[in-house]
Write a protein that holds these residues in place. Structure first.
Motif, PDB file in Angstrom:
ATOM      1  N   THR A   1      -2.991   2.661  -4.986  1.00 40.63           N
ATOM      2  CA  THR A   1      -3.078   1.236  -4.679  1.00 40.63           C
ATOM      3  C   THR A   1      -4.442   0.844  -4.135  1.00 40.63           C
ATOM      4  O   THR A   1      -4.800  -0.336  -4.171  1.00 40.63           O
ATOM      5  CB  THR A   1      -2.005   0.840  -3.642  1.00 40.63           C
ATOM      6  N   ASP A   2      -5.226   1.793  -3.612  1.00 45.46           N
ATOM      7  CA  ASP A   2      -6.566   1.458  -3.132  1.00 45.46           C
ATOM      8  C   ASP A   2      -7.611   1.539  -4.241  1.00 45.46           C
ATOM      9  O   ASP A   2      -8.720   1.045  -4.076  1.00 45.46           O
ATOM     10  CB  ASP A   2      -6.967   2.357  -1.960  1.00 45.46           C
ATOM     11  N   ASN A   3      -7.253   2.132  -5.371  1.00 46.94           N
ATOM     12  CA  ASN A   3      -8.124   2.146  -6.548  1.00 46.94           C
ATOM     13  C   ASN A   3      -7.242   2.068  -7.790  1.00 46.94           C
ATOM     14  O   ASN A   3      -7.123   3.031  -8.554  1.00 46.94           O
ATOM     15  CB  ASN A   3      -8.987   3.408  -6.570  1.00 46.94           C
TER      16      ASN A   3
ATOM     17  N   ALA B   1      -8.644  -4.600  -2.454  1.00 40.86           N
ATOM     18  CA  ALA B   1      -9.743  -5.036  -1.586  1.00 40.86           C
ATOM     19  C   ALA B   1      -9.218  -5.479  -0.218  1.00 40.86           C
ATOM     20  O   ALA B   1      -9.822  -5.178   0.817  1.00 40.86           O
ATOM     21  CB  ALA B   1     -10.516  -6.166  -2.255  1.00 40.86           C
ATOM     22  N   SER B   2      -8.082  -6.170  -0.207  1.00 35.63           N
ATOM     23  CA  SER B   2      -7.490  -6.614   1.058  1.00 35.63           C
ATOM     24  C   SER B   2      -7.035  -5.423   1.891  1.00 35.63           C
ATOM     25  O   SER B   2      -7.203  -5.409   3.121  1.00 35.63           O
ATOM     26  CB  SER B   2      -6.308  -7.540   0.779  1.00 35.63           C
ATOM     27  N   GLU B   3      -6.457  -4.426   1.218  1.00 33.78           N
ATOM     28  CA  GLU B   3      -6.007  -3.225   1.944  1.00 33.78           C
ATOM     29  C   GLU B   3      -7.178  -2.504   2.595  1.00 33.78           C
ATOM     30  O   GLU B   3      -7.100  -2.106   3.770  1.00 33.78           O
ATOM     31  CB  GLU B   3      -5.277  -2.291   0.985  1.00 33.78           C
ATOM     32  N   LEU B   4      -8.257  -2.317   1.860  1.00 34.63           N
ATOM     33  CA  LEU B   4      -9.417  -1.625   2.416  1.00 34.63           C
ATOM     34  C   LEU B   4     -10.039  -2.418   3.562  1.00 34.63           C
ATOM     35  O   LEU B   4     -10.459  -1.837   4.576  1.00 34.63           O
ATOM     36  CB  LEU B   4     -10.443  -1.386   1.307  1.00 34.63           C
TER      37      LEU B   4
ATOM     38  N   SER C   1       0.831  -1.196   0.000  1.00 39.76           N
ATOM     39  CA  SER C   1       0.000   0.000   0.000  1.00 39.76           C
ATOM     40  C   SER C   1       0.869   1.252   0.000  1.00 39.76           C
ATOM     41  O   SER C   1       2.075   1.196   0.219  1.00 39.76           O
ATOM     42  CB  SER C   1      -0.918  -0.004   1.227  1.00 39.76           C
ATOM     43  N   ASN C   2       0.222   2.375  -0.255  1.00 40.52           N
ATOM     44  CA  ASN C   2       0.895   3.664  -0.161  1.00 40.52           C
ATOM     45  C   ASN C   2       0.748   4.284   1.219  1.00 40.52           C
ATOM     46  O   ASN C   2       1.544   5.140   1.602  1.00 40.52           O
ATOM     47  CB  ASN C   2       0.336   4.638  -1.209  1.00 40.52           C
TER      48      ASN C   2
END
Length: 217
Positions: A62-64, A164-167, A3-4
């Motif tokens: 990284t989240d989208n 999806a895993s990060e969110l 992730s960022n």
């Protein structure tokens, strides 16, 4: 693929640990890894330890993740895979976090290249023979056209799984932080009430003691 941003629990550290295990296994097989990094957490991990890496994508979302990011990564690894000489690589592995549910996300290692062909040994049937296909252009030309798209789509799928895993990890971490904050508020409120009640009781005791002393005098 990391992730960022932080505040996602052990999301980034889990995938980095999985990548370290992969690197150790490859080196045991006398294969020297060439890292390609996605996400600011992975880049900071390598920079802090002064480790070299081939290329990094730390500014992309990284989240989208957009499909352009998957295509850029695909072009980079395919060019390295097809190169000859010093920059040549023999295998392409992707370390990402697979989304299973809002509760479970697991780091995974996916080998993209070379493509593993599974020979399916089935019993021969008595039916009619399977038709033969003619390809235009040739099969090699078709494979050369399809392979980059296949790699890009697999990488894009990994990016979406990681997003999806990060969110999910961030939502779970924020819920834990909220629950901990509410517990702290309850504990400190109770301690404050106990301290205030003790102070009031002491003041009342002093007043009563003073009144009794005046009455006795």
């Amino acid at each position: 693929m990391t992730s960022n941003r932080g505040l996602a629990g052990a999301y980034a550290s889990s995938v980095l640990k999985e990548s370290e295990r992969l690197i150790e296994r490859l080196r045991d097989e006398s294969i020297e890894p060439v890292p390609y990094l996605v996400g600011r957490k992975a880049v900071n991990f390598y920079r802090f330890r002064h480790r070299p890496y081939a290329q990094a994508w730390e500014e992309a979302s990284t989240d989208n993740p957009p499909y352009d990011l998957a295509r850029d990564i695909s072009n980079a690894v395919i060019d390295a895979y097809l190169a000859e000489g010093e920059n040549e690589i023999d295998e392409v592995h992707v370390v990402y976090t697979k989304f299973k549910s809002m509760v479970t996300q697991e780091p995974q290692v996916l080998r993209l290249l070379p493509i593993e062909v599974v020979d399916d040994h089935r019993e021969e049937t008595t039916g009619p023979p399977l038709p033969l296909y003619d390809l235009e252009p040739s099969a090699n030309d078709v494979l050369d056209a399809v392979l980059p798209q296949y790699v890009a789509h697999r990488i894009f799928n990994c990016l979406l799984q990681a997003a999806a895993s990060e969110l999910a990890a961030r939502q779970r971490a924020m819920k834990s932080a909220t629950d901990n904050a509410e517990d702290l508020i309850k504990n400190y409120t109770r301690l404050a009430n106990e301290a205030r009640q003790a102070e009031i009781t002491q003041e009342i005791s002093e007043i009563v003691g003073g009144a009794n002393a005046l009455a006795d005098a």
